[in-house]
Write a protein that holds these residues in place. Sequence first.
Motif, PDB file in Angstrom:
ATOM      1  N   ASP A 548       0.845  -1.182   0.000  1.00 33.18           N
ATOM      2  CA  ASP A 548       0.000   0.000   0.000  1.00 33.18           C
ATOM      3  C   ASP A 548       0.891   1.246   0.000  1.00 33.18           C
ATOM      4  N   PRO A 549       0.577   2.238  -0.838  1.00 35.04           N
ATOM      5  CA  PRO A 549       1.429   3.430  -0.923  1.00 35.04           C
ATOM      6  C   PRO A 549       1.585   4.186   0.397  1.00 35.04           C
ATOM      7  N   MET A 550       0.559   4.186   1.236  1.00 37.15           N
ATOM      8  CA  MET A 550       0.668   4.847   2.535  1.00 37.15           C
ATOM      9  C   MET A 550       1.617   4.066   3.446  1.00 37.15           C
ATOM     10  N   ASP A 551       1.408   2.756   3.552  1.00 42.52           N
ATOM     11  CA  ASP A 551       2.277   1.932   4.397  1.00 42.52           C
ATOM     12  C   ASP A 551       3.718   1.963   3.905  1.00 42.52           C
ATOM     13  N   PHE A 552       3.873   1.970   2.588  1.00 44.34           N
ATOM     14  CA  PHE A 552       5.199   2.000   1.968  1.00 44.34           C
ATOM     15  C   PHE A 552       5.953   3.257   2.392  1.00 44.34           C
ATOM     16  N   ARG A 553       5.270   4.404   2.349  1.00 44.76           N
ATOM     17  CA  ARG A 553       5.906   5.661   2.738  1.00 44.76           C
ATOM     18  C   ARG A 553       6.188   5.697   4.238  1.00 44.76           C
ATOM     19  N   LEU A 554       5.212   5.290   5.033  1.00 39.84           N
ATOM     20  CA  LEU A 554       5.395   5.333   6.488  1.00 39.84           C
ATOM     21  C   LEU A 554       6.600   4.507   6.922  1.00 39.84           C
ATOM     22  N   ALA A 555       6.810   3.378   6.276  1.00 40.80           N
ATOM     23  CA  ALA A 555       7.949   2.523   6.626  1.00 40.80           C
ATOM     24  C   ALA A 555       9.269   3.232   6.314  1.00 40.80           C
ATOM     25  N   MET A 556       9.273   4.043   5.254  1.00 39.27           N
ATOM     26  CA  MET A 556      10.516   4.724   4.870  1.00 39.27           C
ATOM     27  C   MET A 556      10.707   6.059   5.601  1.00 39.27           C
ATOM     28  N   PHE A 557       9.716   6.462   6.403  1.00 43.03           N
ATOM     29  CA  PHE A 557       9.853   7.674   7.209  1.00 43.03           C
ATOM     30  C   PHE A 557      10.066   7.345   8.689  1.00 43.03           C
ATOM     31  N   PHE A 563       7.262  13.935   9.115  1.00 50.42           N
ATOM     32  CA  PHE A 563       6.665  13.382   7.901  1.00 50.42           C
ATOM     33  C   PHE A 563       5.679  12.276   8.267  1.00 50.42           C
ATOM     34  N   LYS A 564       6.122  11.418   9.156  1.00 53.55           N
ATOM     35  CA  LYS A 564       5.283  10.289   9.565  1.00 53.55           C
ATOM     36  C   LYS A 564       3.999  10.787  10.226  1.00 53.55           C
ATOM     37  N   ASN A 565       4.116  11.811  11.046  1.00 56.32           N
ATOM     38  CA  ASN A 565       2.951  12.373  11.729  1.00 56.32           C
ATOM     39  C   ASN A 565       1.952  12.957  10.734  1.00 56.32           C
ATOM     40  N   VAL A 566       2.457  13.646   9.720  1.00 60.13           N
ATOM     41  CA  VAL A 566       1.578  14.228   8.697  1.00 60.13           C
ATOM     42  C   VAL A 566       0.810  13.129   7.967  1.00 60.13           C
ATOM     43  N   LEU A 567       1.504  12.070   7.585  1.00 61.59           N
ATOM     44  CA  LEU A 567       0.835  10.971   6.881  1.00 61.59           C
ATOM     45  C   LEU A 567      -0.167  10.256   7.778  1.00 61.59           C
ATOM     46  N   LYS A 573      -7.761  11.356   8.863  1.00 58.18           N
ATOM     47  CA  LYS A 573      -8.791  12.267   8.369  1.00 58.18           C
ATOM     48  C   LYS A 573      -9.479  11.747   7.104  1.00 58.18           C
ATOM     49  N   THR A 574      -8.839  10.822   6.409  1.00 53.17           N
ATOM     50  CA  THR A 574      -9.457  10.249   5.211  1.00 53.17           C
ATOM     51  C   THR A 574     -10.090   8.891   5.471  1.00 53.17           C
ATOM     52  N   ASP A 575      -9.952   8.400   6.715  1.00 53.30           N
ATOM     53  CA  ASP A 575     -10.392   7.029   7.018  1.00 53.30           C
ATOM     54  C   ASP A 575      -9.781   6.085   5.988  1.00 53.30           C
ATOM     55  N   TYR A 576      -8.462   6.196   5.869  1.00 58.53           N
ATOM     56  CA  TYR A 576      -7.719   5.589   4.761  1.00 58.53           C
ATOM     57  C   TYR A 576      -7.905   4.081   4.656  1.00 58.53           C
ATOM     58  N   LYS A 577      -8.025   3.418   5.791  1.00 57.01           N
ATOM     59  CA  LYS A 577      -8.081   1.950   5.770  1.00 57.01           C
ATOM     60  C   LYS A 577      -9.448   1.407   5.350  1.00 57.01           C
ATOM     61  N   THR A 578     -10.452   2.267   5.342  1.00 54.51           N
ATOM     62  CA  THR A 578     -11.773   1.819   4.904  1.00 54.51           C
ATOM     63  C   THR A 578     -11.811   1.786   3.379  1.00 54.51           C
ATOM     64  N   LYS A 579     -12.218   0.664   2.835  1.00 53.07           N
ATOM     65  CA  LYS A 579     -12.220   0.488   1.389  1.00 53.07           C
ATOM     66  C   LYS A 579     -13.249   1.397   0.736  1.00 53.07           C
ATOM     67  N   LEU A 580     -12.831   2.052  -0.342  1.00 53.67           N
ATOM     68  CA  LEU A 580     -13.744   2.914  -1.081  1.00 53.67           C
ATOM     69  C   LEU A 580     -14.672   2.079  -1.959  1.00 53.67           C
ATOM     70  N   PRO A 581     -15.871   2.586  -2.246  1.00 48.84           N
ATOM     71  CA  PRO A 581     -16.779   1.839  -3.118  1.00 48.84           C
ATOM     72  C   PRO A 581     -16.263   1.763  -4.548  1.00 48.84           C
ATOM     73  N   ALA A 582     -16.827   0.882  -5.326  1.00 48.12           N
ATOM     74  CA  ALA A 582     -16.433   0.738  -6.729  1.00 48.12           C
ATOM     75  C   ALA A 582     -16.621   2.058  -7.464  1.00 48.12           C
ATOM     76  N   GLY A 583     -15.674   2.352  -8.344  1.00 54.37           N
ATOM     77  CA  GLY A 583     -15.752   3.590  -9.104  1.00 54.37           C
ATOM     78  C   GLY A 583     -15.060   4.764  -8.444  1.00 54.37           C
ATOM     79  N   LYS A 584     -14.452   4.511  -7.269  1.00 51.26           N
ATOM     80  CA  LYS A 584     -13.710   5.562  -6.581  1.00 51.26           C
ATOM     81  C   LYS A 584     -12.323   5.056  -6.214  1.00 51.26           C
ATOM     82  N   ALA A 585     -11.374   5.989  -6.165  1.00 49.20           N
ATOM     83  CA  ALA A 585     -10.014   5.643  -5.738  1.00 49.20           C
ATOM     84  C   ALA A 585      -9.351   6.878  -5.160  1.00 49.20           C
ATOM     85  N   ARG A 586      -8.327   6.631  -4.382  1.00 48.52           N
ATOM     86  CA  ARG A 586      -7.624   7.711  -3.695  1.00 48.52           C
ATOM     87  C   ARG A 586      -6.126   7.606  -3.981  1.00 48.52           C
TER      88      ARG A 586
END
Length: 725
Positions: A548-557, A563-567, A573-586
Motif C-alpha cells: 500500500d502506498p501509505m504503508d510503503f511511505r510510512l515505513a521509509m519515514f 513526515f510520519k505524523n503528517v501521513l 482524516k481520510t479514514d484511509y483503511k476503509t475500502k472505497l466503493p467501486a468507481g472511486k479511488a484515492r
Amino acid sequence: MTEQTIDRRKFLKLTGFSGAALTLGFYFPAQGKAKLAEAPLYNFYADIPSGVELNAFIIIEKTGRITLINPRPDMGQGSFQAVPSLLAEELEVNLDQVNIVQSDGNKKFGSQLSGGSSSVRTSWLPLRKAGAAAREMLVRAAANRWKVAEADCYANQGKVFEKKSGKSLGYGELVEEASKLEAPKDPKLKLPKDYKLLGKALPRQDIPAKVDGKTIFGLDVKLPGMLYASIERSPVIHGKVLKVDDTKAKQVKGVKQVLLSERPMPHKTTHGVAVIADSYYAALQGRKALTITWDNSEFDKISTEAYFTNLRELAKTEGVLFKEKGKVEDGLNAAVKKLEAQYETPFMAHAPMEPENAVASVKGDTCEIWAPVQAPDWAVDQVAKYLNIKPENVKIHVTFLGGGFGRKAYYDYLLEAVNLSKQIQAPVKLLWTREDDTAQGPFRPGMLSAMRGGLDKEGKVVAFEHKAVGASIQQQVFKAPMAGKADEWVMECIGPEESPYAFASAKYSYVLAETEIPIVWWRSVYCSTSAFGQECFVDELAHAAGKDPMDFRLAMFANAPRFKNVLQLLAEKTDYKTKLPAGKARGIAIVKSFGSICAHAVTVTKQNGKLTIEKVVSVIDCGQHVNPDNVKAQTEGNIVMGLTAAIKDGITFENGQAKQSNFNTYRVLRIHEMPAVDIHIVQNTEEPGGVGEPGLPPIAPALANAVFNLTGKRIRKLPFNLDEV
C-alpha cells in the motif's frame, strides 16, 4: 437623462454603501449639478508618516498614532496583516490600533521580497524582536518617569501600566523618552501560550476594502497629467522591429505619440512599438491600428516540442551530481525488480488576475514609480541601474498586487514604463493585456524527471535515482555559471533533506538544458515540477513491491517523525483503511518545501465513463503560524493552481510563437470543477515554515496516483485531459 461615464471601481464604492440602494433605486446626479459621493481610497501606497522611529518598522507619534511598516508586498497571500502582526504581538497592541504602511524599497527595511514563501518564516524572529525591543524601551521610559523598577510595569494595548497603582501612560506620551534609550539587543519574547494575535483566526483587515472597491491596485493608479501606453510586441518571441507604419494609429482620437519601446529582460533586451495616448482605450485602439514588419528569422524555430525532444536526449547523459547516498549502480545490479520512468511538466504562464502594469515618472536624474511589485528593494536597484542614477533618487509606491506568483518580481514591465516616461518626459501608465501576459512570458520552465529504482525480494528500495533535466532560472535570470554544477533550485524538495525516504542508496543529479524562451520562478518554483516525478515514482515502487502506498511511505519515514505524523493524520482524516466503493479511488503524495510539509489525498470517481476529482484532504505542518485561516486559504489556492496546471493547459511554442493567449486557450479551473477540500493544520511549536507555496507540489502527483489506482493508467506527462483517461 444625462449620459455620463463612471468607472467600475467608483461604481463599486457608490453601490456598496447600502444594500437598500439597489432595491430603492440609486440616483447618479448629472455632472455639473452635483459631485458623485465617494469614500476615500484605501491608500496603501501612502508615504511613510513622520513621527518618532523606535526602529525601522515602528513609528509612534505624540498623538499616540502607531504606524507599523510592512516590508513584504501583499499579492493576496495576506502579508499586509500577517507580517505586521509579528510586530504588534510583541509591541502589545491590537491590529485595530495601528496604521499599516508598505515599505518603499529603503535598504533599512532589509529584504522586502514577497516570494519563496518567506514573508513570515524569515521575519518571525527579527520582527518579533523589533516589537519586543520597542515594548521594553517604552516600559523603561515609563518606569524612569515613575521612578519604579521596570519589573513593576507592563505594557498592554498601547499603554504602559504601573502594577500597584494601576496608573498608565500611552505610548505617544512615552515615545520621545523611549527613543533616547539604547535598544535592547536581546529582548524577551513572549511564549506561544501567551500569544494574543499569533496563531489566532483573526479577520483580515484588508478584505473589506478589497470587496468594496477602496483598495488601490496598480491598475487603479491615476496621476495628474498621466498618459497611457500599450505596446505591440512581436508575436514571435524576441522578434525585431523592421518597419512601422503608424499612419492609422495616429489618426485614433487621443493618440499622442508612437515610440519604439524597450523591454529589458535579464537574458535579452527586445523592442516593441508603444502607442501613447490620453486614455488606455485610445492607446489600445492605436496599437491595433499599427502595421509592423517584424524580423523573426532568428527565433521562428523556437518550439516546445524541440525543447522536450532535447530534454529526452539529455536524460541519457550522466548529469552533474547533486547528492548521493551509497552506490546506486550497485543497488540496481543487486535489485530483483527494476523500474525506469520519465515524467514531464510543461512551461506555465503565471496568469495573475491583474496583468503587469506600472506608472513611471522620470524627471532628470530622479524617478518615481507606482506599481504592483513583489520586491520594492529589487525594483529600486534595477531602475537605478537602468537609468544610471543613484538608488536614493528612485522613489517607489507599492500598491496591492492582484496576484503575482513570481511574475511581479521580474521587472521587464517596470523598466518598459520607465523607458517610455524618459522618452516622453511625462508620467506614463503602461498596461499589459491578458494576451501580452500569457504569450510573452516569462514562464515556469518545462522540466523532465528521469527516474530509476530497484527493489529487493522483500520489496525494500535498494536504489533510487532522480535526474532532473531542464532550464536553469539561476543561469538565465541571474547569469549564474551553471556549467558543471547542479542547480540547487532545481533540486528543491527532492534531495534527502527535504524528502527523507530511507532508501538504501540514492542519487540526485541535474542536466542543464538551455532555452531562448524566457523563464522565471512560478509558484513553488521547481518543486511544482520535480515533486511530480518524485512522488509518482515512489508510488510506482510501492505498487511494484505489492505494498500500500501509505504503508510503503510510512515505513521509509521511520527516522522522519514530522513526515510520519503528517501521513498518519492524513490517514486518520481520510479514514484511509476503509475500502472505497467501486468507481472511486484515492491517491496520496507528500512534499516538504519552503520549510513546511504538506500531504494531499485526492479522491477521484468515474461514473458513466466520466472521471471527476471529488475531494482533496490536506494536512500541512507549517510549524508556528500567524493565522490559521490564512494557512487554509493559501492551501486552497495552491490546490486550485496545482490542479489547473495538471489538467488544463501548458504553454506551448510553435514557430517561435506561443499558442496560448487568453483564458480560452490557457484555461483555469472553474468553480463547478472544484472538488471539496478539507484542510488540517498540524499544531506544534516548531519554527515557522512557508504557507504560500507548499500546498502546490503534492497535488499533481496525488491526483496522478489516484488516477492510476482507479484506472490502472499511469500519468507521466502534464497536463492531461480527465476526459481522455
